[in-house]
Design a protein around this motif. Structure first.
Motif, PDB file in Angstrom:
ATOM      1  N   MET A 155       0.827  -1.202   0.000  1.00 31.17           N
ATOM      2  CA  MET A 155       0.000   0.000   0.000  1.00 31.17           C
ATOM      3  C   MET A 155       0.863   1.254   0.000  1.00 31.17           C
ATOM      4  N   GLN A 156       1.906   1.261   0.834  1.00 29.16           N
ATOM      5  CA  GLN A 156       2.782   2.422   0.933  1.00 29.16           C
ATOM      6  C   GLN A 156       3.543   2.675  -0.361  1.00 29.16           C
ATOM      7  N   MET A 157       3.921   1.596  -1.062  1.00 31.25           N
ATOM      8  CA  MET A 157       4.673   1.745  -2.310  1.00 31.25           C
ATOM      9  C   MET A 157       3.879   2.530  -3.354  1.00 31.25           C
ATOM     10  N   TRP A 158       2.562   2.396  -3.312  1.00 30.74           N
ATOM     11  CA  TRP A 158       1.749   3.115  -4.288  1.00 30.74           C
ATOM     12  C   TRP A 158       1.296   4.480  -3.778  1.00 30.74           C
ATOM     13  N   LEU A 159       0.930   4.550  -2.496  1.00 33.31           N
ATOM     14  CA  LEU A 159       0.373   5.801  -1.971  1.00 33.31           C
ATOM     15  C   LEU A 159       1.442   6.849  -1.664  1.00 33.31           C
ATOM     16  N   THR A 160       2.596   6.427  -1.133  1.00 32.60           N
ATOM     17  CA  THR A 160       3.596   7.398  -0.684  1.00 32.60           C
ATOM     18  C   THR A 160       4.049   8.362  -1.772  1.00 32.60           C
ATOM     19  N   PRO A 161       4.346   7.892  -3.014  1.00 28.99           N
ATOM     20  CA  PRO A 161       4.798   8.840  -4.043  1.00 28.99           C
ATOM     21  C   PRO A 161       3.752   9.876  -4.429  1.00 28.99           C
ATOM     22  N   GLN A 162       2.496   9.651  -4.092  1.00 25.26           N
ATOM     23  CA  GLN A 162       1.458  10.614  -4.445  1.00 25.26           C
ATOM     24  C   GLN A 162       1.494  11.861  -3.566  1.00 25.26           C
ATOM     25  N   LYS A 163       2.284  11.786  -2.498  1.00 27.75           N
ATOM     26  CA  LYS A 163       2.526  12.945  -1.623  1.00 27.75           C
ATOM     27  C   LYS A 163       1.218  13.580  -1.146  1.00 27.75           C
ATOM     28  N   MET A 164       0.346  12.735  -0.640  1.00 29.18           N
ATOM     29  CA  MET A 164      -0.896  13.232  -0.039  1.00 29.18           C
ATOM     30  C   MET A 164      -0.573  14.006   1.228  1.00 29.18           C
ATOM     31  N   PRO A 165      -1.461  14.909   1.639  1.00 28.54           N
ATOM     32  CA  PRO A 165      -1.333  15.487   2.976  1.00 28.54           C
ATOM     33  C   PRO A 165      -1.325  14.370   4.015  1.00 28.54           C
ATOM     34  N   HIS A 166      -0.596  14.576   5.103  1.00 29.08           N
ATOM     35  CA  HIS A 166      -0.400  13.528   6.098  1.00 29.08           C
ATOM     36  C   HIS A 166      -1.726  12.926   6.574  1.00 29.08           C
TER      37      HIS A 166
END
Length: 251
Positions: A155-166
């Protein structure tokens, strides 16, 4: 579940770790199932922990109900459902030693991956990757979550690069795994793991899970998480190696 002192101690440790993870030590929860699997079968350990996770999810989802990405969850969830089905098929058709080996491999891989990240390494999807890529990562998330309640890394591999607000990142994770945990319920029921004995064990451990969540909130504000996490990931490498060894040798 056997009520000998060693099994009770291991069960309490696993649930305490799960509570710390929900209290703020993200990623720590991946230790719970492999630790519990030292005393009971992996599928049974995961089944006992699942109702506890579902109760904890209620708090998480309520807290972040206004800050989550419907787009990300919408793309990942179908893939996660496929991953859960694959995890169920794996556990239903292969011997316990194979499930133990898979659990050990996931735990070892998680620990090594996180230690690599600590040293600046990165494996991630492109920040502009289309939604269907999220579905692929969702399959891996669902599979690892079904086997070991450890779906965080894919999940983190896909979501982290999107740089969502914390807060949106945390909320998206909370909503996604709350949904995945409910998807896992029929799979564990089909495996015959929701026995009265297992559900009783879940109920008995529930108060400790709630207390340890508050302990996690208290601790995360008072200690150096970087040093703590390094020790945790090293422990995961050792624990994963131990489970793989047990699977290979029949220990």
């Amino acid at each position: 579940m056997s009520y000998d002192p060693a099994t009770i101690a291991i069960a309490c440790l696993a649930v305490f770790i799960l509570g710390l993870a929900k209290g703020g030590f993200a990623g720590l929860g991946a230790l719970a199932t492999p630790i519990f699997a030292l005393s009971v079968a992996p599928t049974r350990a995961a089944a006992i922990l699942l109702p506890i996770l579902i109760v904890q999810d209620v708090v998480s989802v309520w807290s972040f109900r206004k800050s989550w990405s419907r787009w990300a969850v919408g793309w990942m969830l179908p893939g996660a459902a496929i991953g859960v089905a694959l995890g169920y098929a794996f556990a239903a058709t292969l011997p316990i030693s194979a499930v133990t080996g898979a659990l050990g491999g996931i735990t070892l891989g998680f620990g090594l991956y996180r230690l690599w990240l600590e040293r600046g390494g990165r494996i991630a999807a492109a920040s502009t990757s289309p939604g269907w890529v999220g579905s692929i990562f969702g399959v891996a998330t669902g599979f690892t979550s079904q086997i070991a309640h450890a779906g965080g890394p894919p999940m983190q591999m896909w979501l982290t690069p999107q740089k969502m607000p914390h807060l949106m990142f945390v909320g998206t994770s909370s909503v996604l795994f709350a949904a995945i945990n409910w998807i896992k319920v029929p799979a564990y029921a089909a495996l015959g793991e929701f026995t009265p004995e297992n559900l009783t064990a879940s109920a008995m451990l529930m108060p400790l899970a709630i207390v340890s969540t508050f302990v996690g909130v208290w601790l995360i504000r008072r200690m150096d998480p970087a040093r703590f996490y390094t020790l945790v990931y090293l422990l995961m490498v050792l624990l994963g190696s131990k489970l793989i060894w047990d699977a290979v040798t029949g220990g």
